[in-house]
Structures are given as structure tokens and as C-alpha cells.
Design a protein around this motif. Structure first.
Motif, mmCIF file in Angstrom:
data_model
loop_
_atom_site.group_PDB
_atom_site.id
_atom_site.type_symbol
_atom_site.label_atom_id
_atom_site.label_comp_id
_atom_site.label_asym_id
_atom_site.label_seq_id
_atom_site.Cartn_x
_atom_site.Cartn_y
_atom_site.Cartn_z
ATOM 1 N N ASP A 156 -48.862 34.641 84.284
ATOM 2 C CA ASP A 156 -49.617 34.942 85.505
ATOM 3 C C ASP A 156 -50.715 35.986 85.310
ATOM 4 N N ARG A 157 -51.390 35.920 84.181
ATOM 5 C CA ARG A 157 -52.574 36.737 83.938
ATOM 6 C C ARG A 157 -53.790 35.820 83.835
ATOM 7 N N ILE A 158 -54.960 36.408 84.100
ATOM 8 C CA ILE A 158 -56.186 35.625 83.980
ATOM 9 C C ILE A 158 -56.472 35.312 82.512
ATOM 10 N N HIS A 159 -56.700 34.044 82.218
ATOM 11 C CA HIS A 159 -57.093 33.611 80.869
ATOM 12 C C HIS A 159 -58.619 33.697 80.818
ATOM 13 N N TYR A 160 -59.127 34.688 80.084
ATOM 14 C CA TYR A 160 -60.561 34.961 80.130
ATOM 15 C C TYR A 160 -61.385 33.859 79.471
ATOM 16 N N GLY A 161 -60.790 33.127 78.539
ATOM 17 C CA GLY A 161 -61.496 31.983 77.969
ATOM 18 C C GLY A 161 -61.718 30.910 79.016
ATOM 19 N N LYS A 162 -60.684 30.615 79.805
ATOM 20 C CA LYS A 162 -60.815 29.643 80.892
ATOM 21 C C LYS A 162 -61.792 30.135 81.948
ATOM 22 N N LEU A 163 -61.761 31.448 82.211
ATOM 23 C CA LEU A 163 -62.695 32.013 83.189
ATOM 24 C C LEU A 163 -64.129 31.833 82.726
#
Length: 205
Positions: A156-163
Motif C-alpha cells: 500500500d505504498r505509491i509505486h513511483y515508476g507506475k506514477l
């Protein structure tokens, strides 16, 4: 005690509710609510039923809370402008106004969050008084700029690559994300103010 008659559920059997924005809609002030509570206490009452409709019109930066009766925080929080609320704990981030409205109508909750129910349940098992204190960072009328559910990792953390890929796919979202960050920071500052004053009052009370 009917602290509000504003509701969005529109039950056919109910002649009491009024829709949001109706001229006959009301929300009792904290002073009136305290007076009514004192009247019940003076009359020998030992239980209170607070009954009211759903009111999705909580503005940005409103601090909301739910508490155990013996947590000892409700009076201070009310004095600081926080609002009692019912929370729905969800595994998903509510993204659209339609999704938020559906959650409010199906759960009766005032706000949606993702973590505290587990902690509160453990506290109750261990007989530890507890409270949930949150702040409205996006209102019922706000669509979020991205589907953050699709950008989460397994923990449940932001995946910065996907962002980054999502931003590249929709560059116009950048300005919306910046605006969302600003409103989140505004809400966080208000929550910080209330928590600082709450802890100060508890330490010096």
C-alpha cells in the motif's frame, strides 16, 4: 438527539430528512448540543442516542473524529473545531465523486479511511481507550486526479515508476496533482494544529 436532518439516502418512509442545501436543513451547534446533553444528564439520563442523516458537505480541512467514551478527548476536540464522524474503513481509495457518494449511501459513513479500524479493534481487545482523528483532504465533491489504487505496491505504498508512467500518459494531470498536493498540505497543517493543541491540553490539563 437529532443533531442534523440533512441526509442523502432519501428513504421513502422518512418524513424527517432534508436534502443537502434545503432551506429547512439544520445542524445543531456544539453549544446547543452540549445544552441538550446536560438536560438529559440533569434529568437522570444515562444513555444518549445521537441520530442524524448523512451530511457529505464536510469542507476541505475539517478535522473529524470517532472515539471511545472513556478516551477523554471529545470535549477538547469539539472546542478545537473538530467534528464527530462515522468512518468507513476501506481497502480501496475512493477516487470519483460517484464512488464516494455510493460509499456514503451504502455505509452511512461521513468519511472514508484505510487504516484505523484494525488499530481500534486491537485497542478494544486490550481495553485501551482510543480515538480516530482524521482530516478531510478531498471532499465528497472532489474527483482525485489519478486512480491511486492502480499505482499501489503490495504494501500500500505509491509505486513511483507506475506514477511516472501515468503522468507520461496524461501530462495534463501534472497541474491537477500539484493542486491536490497543495490541498493535502493545507489539510495536514490543520490536523497538525488540532493535534498539537489536543496534546498540549492533555499534558497541562
Amino acid at each position: 438527539i437529532n443533531y442534523t436532518n440533512v441526509c442523502t439516502t432519501s428513504c421513502r418512509f422518512c418524513a424527517f430528512y432534508r436534502p443537502v442545501g434545503h432551506p429547512e436543513g439544520y445542524v445543531l451547534s456544539r453549544d446547543v448540543l452540549r445544552t441538550k446533553l446536560q438536560e438529559v444528564k440533569d434529568a437522570g439520563g444515562v444513555q444518549i442516542l445521537l441520530q442524524g442523516g448523512l451530511n457529505p458537505d464536510l469542507p476541505l480541512g475539517t478535522v473529524v473524529f470517532d472515539h471511545d467514551y472513556n478516551a477523554g478527548v471529545s470535549d477538547v476536540l469539539a472546542d478545537l473545531g473538530a467534528v464527530p464522524a462515522r468512518f468507513h474503513c476501506s481497502r480501496r481509495v475512493a477516487i470519483t465523486t460517484a464512488e464516494k457518494r455510493a460509499l456514503w449511501e451504502s455505509t452511512g459513513a461521513d468519511a472514508v479511511e484505510m487504516e484505523s479500524a484494525v488499530i481500534r479493534n486491537l485497542c478494544r481487545e486490550w481495553k485501551i481507550p482510543s480515538a480516530t482523528i482524521r482530516v478531510i483532504s478531498d471532499t465528497a465533491q472532489d474527483d482525485l486526479p489519478l486512480d491511486f489504487n492502480a499505482l499501489m505496491t503490495s504494501d500500500d505504498r505509491i509505486h513511483y515508476g507506475k506514477l511516472a508512467l501515468a503522468i507520461l500518459a496524461s501530462p495534463r494531470k501534472v497541474s491537477q496533482l500539484i493542486a491536490f498536493q497543495r490541498q493535502t498540505m493545507t489539510a495536514a497543517r490543520e490536523l497538525g494544529r488540532v493535534l498539537n493543541e489536543l496534546f498540549s491540553a492533555r499534558l497541562h490539563g
